[in-house]
Design an enzyme around this catalytic site. Structure first.
Site, PDB file in Angstrom:
ATOM      1  N   TYR A 172       0.820  -1.219   0.000  1.00 50.48           N
ATOM      2  CA  TYR A 172       0.000   0.000   0.000  1.00 50.48           C
ATOM      3  C   TYR A 172       0.851   1.266   0.000  1.00 50.48           C
ATOM      4  CZ  TYR A 172      -4.622  -2.097   0.309  1.00 50.48           C
ATOM      5  OH  TYR A 172      -5.793  -2.768   0.016  1.00 50.48           O
ATOM      6  N   TYR A 195     -23.825   3.022  -0.329  1.00 48.51           N
ATOM      7  CA  TYR A 195     -25.071   2.693   0.378  1.00 48.51           C
ATOM      8  C   TYR A 195     -25.895   3.917   0.762  1.00 48.51           C
ATOM      9  CZ  TYR A 195     -22.511  -1.684   0.808  1.00 48.51           C
ATOM     10  OH  TYR A 195     -21.806  -2.833   0.524  1.00 48.51           O
ATOM     11  N   GLU A 225     -14.664  -1.053  10.483  1.00 49.79           N
ATOM     12  CA  GLU A 225     -15.791  -0.309   9.921  1.00 49.79           C
ATOM     13  C   GLU A 225     -17.106  -0.763  10.550  1.00 49.79           C
ATOM     14  OE1 GLU A 225     -16.128   1.186   5.608  1.00 49.79           O
ATOM     15  OE2 GLU A 225     -17.342  -0.653   5.613  1.00 49.79           O
TER      16      GLU A 225
END
Length: 342
Positions: free
Chosen positions: A114, A224, A291
């Protein structure tokens, strides 16, 4: 008018609206120094006691982000602003906050492969993220030698913190709350006013400024924001501390952005870390790791300000009518190539 005791006076003054307090502040010059101090002290007490908690099992309609007329909704049912383009004056709000000489700490985790996202993240941040403010990036990485040399603006600095590697991306995610909690306790409590924790596999495409500041900040997940809460990817197993019943939920918040006052973000990180530890002791891992626990926290401890999907988009998603500008977005990537495990 006479008051029986100071508590009666305080109760009456506490009922004055924020507008009223500002009015008193501007018009108390003729009353002298003591009256100004009283107004400011009450405002501070109000701010410190403004935690917005709701009880579990409370039944109410799911709040919407977009109305039936197709227009965005700019306030939550608990009266927290939802920040969209057009709901604020960027020049005005930045100029107000710059006078306070604040520092915004920003944590970023770049482990394993990353680190390849660091250059774009930092360079785009320097162009768009709290430009003109004091920003201190705290970068957690297991490859400090791979941190790119990026020119930072005046009043901005980068601190690299070396951490251990992991063979599971889930474990990396699970431990972020712990790292954030300890960093706040050891440094940020004395070094910063606000803190944001941001995902590194992202890029800034537009201005991000003081309109995003507040006591406790959550961002609505772009995938969402028009979904019924029954379809939210909450943790649905009661054995997990992140469990949310099907009939409950406001929004689905993205874990890629967490922010607010240092002390309030510390409470988020500490609580989520504790819940993660309880789950781990039972060999339970929530559906979306930190999360999931963040969404549980925000459901019962309401954010004081909510950022719209402008502040967390996904590069593979087409533009929508609601999102007029993309400020911050997750970049397209091959997860199999950057994650250490499936």
């Amino acid at each position: 008018m006479k008051f029986q005791n100071i508590n009666t006076l305080l109760l009456i003054l506490a009922g004055i609206s924020v507008t009223g307090l500002i009015f008193l502040g501007y018009n108390s010059v003729s009353f002298g120094y003591k009256e100004i101090r009283l107004c400011l002290n009450l405002t501070k007490v109000h701010q410190e006691n403004s935690n917005l908690q709701s009880q579990q099992g409370l039944s109410y309609n799911q709040p919407s982000v977009v109305g039936l007329d197709g227009k965005v909704i700019a306030v939550t049912p608990w009266l927290a602003p939802i920040v969209w383009e057009g709901t604020f004056d960027s020049f005005l709000i930045d100029s107000i906050y710059k006078q306070q000489n604040i520092t915004i700490a920003t944590t970023v985790f770049a482990l394993g492969k990353y680190t390849q996202f660091l250059k774009d993240f930092l360079e785009s941040a320097e162009q768009n993220y709290f430009v003109g403010f004091h920003v201190h990036y705290y970068l957690f990485t297991d490859h400090p030698e791979q941190v790119p040399a990026v020119k930072l603006g005046e009043g901005r600095q980068l601190t690299v913190l070396t951490v251990a590697s992991s063979n599971r991306w889930q474990e990396i995610t699970l431990r972020r709350m712990e790292k954030l909690e300890k960093l706040i306790e050891s440094r940020l409590v004395n070094e910063a006013d606000y803190v944001f924790s941001l995902d590194v596999d992202t890029k800034f495409y537009g201005r991000w400024g003081a309109e995003s500041l507040g006591r406790l900040i959550g961002v609505i997940h772009p995938g969402y924001y028009q979904t019924h809460r029954e379809q939210f990817p909450y943790e649905r197993r009661p054995e997990s501390q992140a469990y949310i019943p099907v009939a409950e939920g406001d929004y689905y918040y993205g874990g890629a952005v967490i922010g607010g006052l240092v002390k309030d973000v510390h409470e988020v990180a500490k609580t989520c870390r504790e819940q993660l530890d309880i789950d781990a002791a039972k060999s339970v891992e929530a559906a979306w790791q930190e999360e999931s626990h963040l969404n549980k926290y925000f459901l019962y401890n309401k954010p004081s300000k909510v950022l719209s999907p402008e502040y967390l988009w996904q590069d593979f998603k087409p533009h929508t009518n609601e999102v007029k500008i993309i400020r911050f977005s997750q970049v397209i990537k091959n997860y199999a190539a950057v994650r250490p495990n499936p």
